[in-house]
Design an enzyme around this catalytic site. Structure first.
Site, PDB file in Angstrom:
ATOM      1  N   ASP A  40      34.428  57.957   6.549  1.00 26.43           N
ATOM      2  CA  ASP A  40      34.058  56.954   5.210  1.00 26.43           C
ATOM      3  C   ASP A  40      35.114  58.293   3.966  1.00 26.43           C
ATOM      4  OD1 ASP A  40      32.921  55.646   3.239  1.00 26.43           O
ATOM      5  OD2 ASP A  40      31.616  55.746   4.220  1.00 26.43           O
ATOM      6  N   ARG A  72      28.191  65.781   2.863  1.00 28.57           N
ATOM      7  CA  ARG A  72      28.157  66.017   1.718  1.00 28.57           C
ATOM      8  C   ARG A  72      27.911  67.089   1.329  1.00 28.57           C
ATOM      9  NH1 ARG A  72      25.825  59.391   1.327  1.00 28.57           N
ATOM     10  NH2 ARG A  72      27.229  58.976   3.636  1.00 28.57           N
ATOM     11  N   GLN A  83      20.636  59.397   8.425  1.00 27.48           N
ATOM     12  CA  GLN A  83      20.466  58.236   8.626  1.00 27.48           C
ATOM     13  C   GLN A  83      20.992  57.596   9.587  1.00 27.48           C
ATOM     14  OE1 GLN A  83      23.275  56.886   5.171  1.00 27.48           O
ATOM     15  NE2 GLN A  83      24.797  56.518   6.539  1.00 27.48           N
ATOM     16  N   ASP A 122      22.578  46.035  -1.791  1.00 29.92           N
ATOM     17  CA  ASP A 122      21.983  47.506  -1.123  1.00 29.92           C
ATOM     18  C   ASP A 122      19.938  46.803  -0.893  1.00 29.92           C
ATOM     19  OD1 ASP A 122      24.146  49.286  -1.358  1.00 29.92           O
ATOM     20  OD2 ASP A 122      23.186  50.462  -3.530  1.00 29.92           O
ATOM     21  N   SER A 166      22.131  51.195   2.463  1.00 31.30           N
ATOM     22  CA  SER A 166      23.406  49.700   1.985  1.00 31.30           C
ATOM     23  C   SER A 166      23.752  49.527   3.412  1.00 31.30           C
ATOM     24  CB  SER A 166      24.567  50.867   1.812  1.00 31.30           C
ATOM     25  OG  SER A 166      26.027  50.513   1.108  1.00 31.30           O
TER      26      SER A 166
END
Length: 337
Positions: free
Chosen positions: A57, A111, A126, A238, A254
């Site tokens: 992603d 991240r 998630q 979202d 999202s």
């Protein structure tokens, strides 16, 4: 330096052990409800991918993934995932899922460029999910119907938690979620920033699906960035709820109907990213190898924060924080996992 904010008179309602038990209850309950609502099968997921597949992603296009090389893989570049948005659609094809069935998985990512605050951590956890759809399902009506199914799962979790932990107070979620597009929201609050608009609408409605994120609005600005090669910007959104602990909008999910060949080419052209069309994943969309799909990510720590009335994400997940965060939490008797 992180931007931690401690609300006045904030006091955790559960201690460390109670929190760990409650987190497990939330995750088990929601995962089961999500699978039932969307007809999903749990699958295993990778922690890293080869860079040249194009499956990682790109998020907003500026974040850099953690990467490394392996002596056993001919010195190829390997990236820690940002999310599984593209991998899931490829997996639907490989597993052979039929229309209106799909997969979900526990996604764990790093991240490193995330700006740390009450809601953001370097560690991302998630549920990533993806389901096969038919061409006639690529509509706003179908998207909203799917959002409602996820919202009903959230309602079930909240009911379960307040039953087990009455100290958490009364339920906060309304019976129905409100749908509004980013352009409608800009028209409603033209003098506010995108974040201020989100805060304003959730304070009024308590639970909102903000639709059509990624394209330029009438003002010439985007409400928020969205990668051009997984969500169709006209068919995404979202799920936002009002977080009374921090007095602001909290994004729980999202999601979106994924790009078909037409939307992919249009959105890559708008972002001047046409070179991505040469990557294997993108070629499989253009050549109709991959199925049409809908999917998204639902923040595990985010929903735990919300349902347990926590003010900092470090109260429900184990991660790393700067010294100021540790000091502020210690001074306010906020235990971090």
């Amino acid at each position: 330096m992180s931007k931690i904010r401690i609300p006045e008179d904030y006091k955790p309602q559960l201690n460390l052990i109670e929190t760990e038990v409650a987190v497990k209850m939330i995750k088990d309950t929601f995962e089961r409800r999500l699978a039932e609502q969307l007809r999903l099968t749990r699958v295993s997921a990778p922690l890293f991918l080869l860079k040249n597949t194009g499956l990682n992603d790109n998020l907003n296009g500026v974040e850099q993934p953690v990467h490394f090389k392996s002596i056993e893989l001919h010195d190829e570049d390997i990236e820690i995932i940002h999310s599984l948005a593209k991998w899931k659609r490829d997996a639907l094809h490989r597993y052979g899922f039929k229309p209106h069935t799909g997969l979900y998985t526990d996604m764990n990512a790093i991240r490193k460029d995330e700006e740390l605050d009450n809601l953001h951590s370097m560690y991302v956890d998630q549920w990533d999910w993806e389901a096969v759809i038919n061409p006639e399902d690529r509509t706003r009506k179908f998207f909203e119907r799917t959002v409602k199914r996820i919202y009903y799962a959230l309602l079930d979790v909240e009911f379960t938690m307040v039953q087990h932990y009455p100290q958490l107070g009364e339920p906060l979620l309304p019976e129905e979620i409100t749908f509004i597009t980013t352009q409608e929201l800009e028209d409603l609050y033209p003098d506010l920033t995108p974040k201020e608009r989100e805060n304003a609408i959730v304070k009024e409605k308590k639970a909102v699906c903000l639709e059509q994120i990624g394209d330029v609005l009438k003002s010439g600005q985007k409400h928020d960035g969205r990668a051009p090669d997984y969500d169709d910007w006209s068919l995404n959104g979202d799920i936002l709820v009002y977080n009374p602990v921090l007095d602001e909008a909290l994004e729980l999910s999202s999601m979106g109907i994924r790009v078909d060949e037409k939307a992919l080419k249009e959105q890559l052209a708008k972002t001047h990213e046409e070179a991505r069309l040469d990557l294997p994943y993108h070629q499989n969309i253009v050549n109709h190898v991959l199925p049409l799909s809908i999917g998204g990510g639902i923040g595990q720590s985010r929903i735990c924060m919300y349902f347990l009335r926590k003010c900092h994400i470090g109260e429900v997940q184990a991660s790393l924080w700067d010294d100021d965060t540790y000091k502020a939490c210690e001074e306010h008797n906020i235990p971090l996992l």
